[in-house]
Scaffold this motif. Structure first.
Motif, PDB file in Angstrom:
ATOM      1  N   ASP A 167     -47.022  37.791 -11.008  1.00  6.47           N
ATOM      2  CA  ASP A 167     -46.996  36.381 -10.610  1.00  6.47           C
ATOM      3  C   ASP A 167     -45.688  36.607  -9.484  1.00  6.47           C
ATOM      4  OD1 ASP A 167     -47.753  33.612 -11.461  1.00  6.47           O
ATOM      5  OD2 ASP A 167     -45.380  33.985 -11.713  1.00  6.47           O
TER       6      ASP A 167
ATOM      7  N   SER B 189     -47.473  29.277 -16.581  1.00  2.23           N
ATOM      8  CA  SER B 189     -46.810  29.770 -17.054  1.00  2.23           C
ATOM      9  C   SER B 189     -46.627  29.514 -18.472  1.00  2.23           C
ATOM     10  CB  SER B 189     -46.086  30.928 -16.665  1.00  2.23           C
ATOM     11  OG  SER B 189     -46.277  31.862 -15.909  1.00  2.23           O
TER      12      SER B 189
ATOM     13  N   ASP C  62     -53.544  34.699 -17.158  1.00  2.00           N
ATOM     14  CA  ASP C  62     -53.040  33.021 -17.646  1.00  2.00           C
ATOM     15  C   ASP C  62     -53.054  32.372 -16.591  1.00  2.00           C
ATOM     16  OD1 ASP C  62     -50.742  33.745 -16.064  1.00  2.00           O
ATOM     17  OD2 ASP C  62     -49.141  32.992 -16.845  1.00  2.00           O
ATOM     18  N   HIS C  63     -53.715  32.146 -15.435  1.00  2.00           N
ATOM     19  CA  HIS C  63     -53.593  31.462 -14.606  1.00  2.00           C
ATOM     20  C   HIS C  63     -53.288  32.074 -13.102  1.00  2.00           C
ATOM     21  CE1 HIS C  63     -49.497  31.212 -13.062  1.00  2.00           C
ATOM     22  NE2 HIS C  63     -49.155  31.834 -14.477  1.00  2.00           N
TER      23      HIS C  63
ATOM     24  N   TYR D 281     -49.083  30.067 -21.934  1.00  2.00           N
ATOM     25  CA  TYR D 281     -49.432  31.337 -22.838  1.00  2.00           C
ATOM     26  C   TYR D 281     -49.339  30.683 -24.764  1.00  2.00           C
ATOM     27  CZ  TYR D 281     -45.916  33.491 -19.291  1.00  2.00           C
ATOM     28  OH  TYR D 281     -45.257  33.756 -18.345  1.00  2.00           O
TER      29      TYR D 281
ATOM     30  N   ASP E 193     -50.178  38.747 -15.362  1.00  2.00           N
ATOM     31  CA  ASP E 193     -49.533  36.937 -15.434  1.00  2.00           C
ATOM     32  C   ASP E 193     -49.685  36.477 -13.714  1.00  2.00           C
ATOM     33  OD1 ASP E 193     -47.812  34.609 -14.856  1.00  2.00           O
ATOM     34  OD2 ASP E 193     -47.331  35.359 -16.461  1.00  2.00           O
ATOM     35  N   GLY E 194     -50.841  35.652 -13.622  1.00  2.00           N
ATOM     36  CA  GLY E 194     -50.472  35.017 -11.420  1.00  2.00           C
ATOM     37  C   GLY E 194     -51.251  35.588 -10.805  1.00  2.00           C
TER      38      GLY E 194
ATOM     39  N   HIS F  90     -49.223  27.853  -8.286  1.00  2.00           N
ATOM     40  CA  HIS F  90     -49.325  27.617  -9.303  1.00  2.00           C
ATOM     41  C   HIS F  90     -48.824  26.032 -10.859  1.00  2.00           C
ATOM     42  CE1 HIS F  90     -47.492  29.327 -12.427  1.00  2.00           C
ATOM     43  NE2 HIS F  90     -47.718  30.346 -11.319  1.00  2.00           N
TER      44      HIS F  90
END
Ligand SMILES: [Zn+2]
Length: 278
Positions: free
Chosen positions: A171, A47, A214-215, A51, A11-12, A223
Motif C-alpha cells: 500500500d 484501510s 483490504d482494498h 480492517y 494492504d492495497g 483508494h
C-alpha cells in the motif's frame, strides 16, 4: 478447537496486480492447489474502515469507522472474540489499528507493542507495529519476511487456531510510486518471493491459508472511493473447502463468517453475509 486458519492481508493491492504480478499464487491456482476469487471491499475503501469490516463482518455504516483518523475500540463481535468463545487461541502480527479495534485503545506502544494474554477474550498473542512517521517520502514499514517469521513463531510457540498477518508495505509503495512503474512491480515480486515459502510451511503445520487485500488502488495510488480499481482485489484460499464458481464476485463482509465457519466457531447474529466456503 481443532481447526487452524491463517489470514494474510497485503494492504492495497488491486485485482489487476494480483493476477498480473503474483506468479506463485497464480501458479498454485493453475495447478489446482489454491482457489482464487475477486472480492469487493466495503465503502469507504479506506484501510481502517476495511480492517474493521474484515473482522466484524459489518459495514462501516454499522461499525462507525469512517477512516484512518477514526480508530477506536469496537464493541461488537468479531473473529477474535468468536474464536475465543469456542476456546480457540488467537494471534495477530499487524498494524496497531487491529489491537485498538479489537483489544484496547488507545495504543500504548510500551504496553501493547507485544503481548501474550492467554485469558484474553480477544487477541491472545499480539505483535504490532505503528508505522509512526510514515509518509510518501519516508516509508516506515517493517520487512515483510520478519512479519512472516513472527507469525510462524507464534503458530509454533502457542498453537494458534486463528492468526492474522497484515502488512502495509505494498500500500505504501503504491502511494509513493503508483502502479505503472518498475518500483511497484519489483515490490510485488519481492513480497511474493518472501511470502511463498511460508505458505508451504503453514500448510505443513496444518493451517488453511487465505491471502488477500483490504482494498485496491488506482494506477495513481489512490483508494477510498467507489470504483472497481479502488475496491476490488483477489482472495486466494488454500484448503479443502469448496467455494463458488471462479468468476463469482465475493463480498468482503462474507470473509468473517466464512473464517468462523471454517474454524468451527459460532457466527454471531450481527454477521449477515453468507459464508462462501462449504
Ligand atoms: Zn489499506
Amino acid at each position: 478447537m481443532d481447526n487452524k486458519l491463517l489470514l494474510i492481508i497485503l494492504d492495497g493491492v488491486p485485482w489487476c496486480d494480483w493476477t498480473r504480478l503474483f506468479g506463485n499464487l497464480e501458479g498454485w491456482v493453475a495447478a489446482g492447489e489454491a482457489q482464487r476469487w475477486k472480492m469487493r471491499s466495503v465503502l469507504p475503501s479506506i484501510s481502517a474502515s476495511c480492517y474493521a469490516s474484515i473482522h466484524t463482518g459489518v459495514s462501516p455504516q454499522v461499525h462507525g469507522c469512517t477512516g484512518n483518523a477514526n480508530v477506536h475500540k469496537l464493541d461488537m463481535a468479531d473473529i477474535f472474540s468468536q474464536v475465543r468463545r469456542a476456546e480457540g487461541v488467537t494471534g495477530a502480527v499487524t498494524h496497531s489499528f487491529w489491537s485498538e479495534f479489537f483489544n484496547r485503545a488507545p495504543f500504548d506502544p510500551v504496553r501493547d507493542i507485544e503481548y501474550d494474554e492467554p485469558d484474553s477474550a480477544s487477541i491472545n498473542h499480539g505483535r504490532f507495529h505503528t508505522m509512526s512517521g510514515c509518509d510518501t517520502a519516508n516509508q516506515m514499514t517493517p520487512s515483510d519476511v520478519d512479519l512472516f517469521a513472527t507469525l510462524t513463531m507464534l503458530c509454533a510457540r502457542f498453537g494458534l487456531n486463528y492468526g492474522i498477518l497484515h502488512t502495509c508495505t505494498l500500500d505504501s509503495m503504491g502511494h509513493r510510486f503508483g502502479h505503472e512503474c518498475s518500483e511497484w512491480e519489483h515490490a510485488c515480486a519481492v513480497m511474493e518471493e518472501m511470502l511463498a515459502p511460508f505458505i508451504g510451511k503453514w500448510r505443513a503445520m496444518g493451517y488453511e491459508v487465505m491471502v488477500t487485500a483490504d482494498h485496491g488502488q488506482t494506477a495513481r495510488g489512490h483508494h477510498g472511493g467507489h470504483e472497481p480499481a479502488q475496491q476490488d482485489f483477489a482472495l486466494y484460499y488454500f484448503g479443502p473447502a469448496k467455494g463458488p464458481a471462479p468468476d463469482t464476485l465475493l463480498d468482503q463482509l462474507a470473509l468473517a463468517p466464512t473464517i468462523l465457519k471454517r474454524l468451527g466457531a459460532p457466527i454471531p447474529a450481527s454477521m449477515k453475509a453468507k459464508p462462501f466456503l462449504t
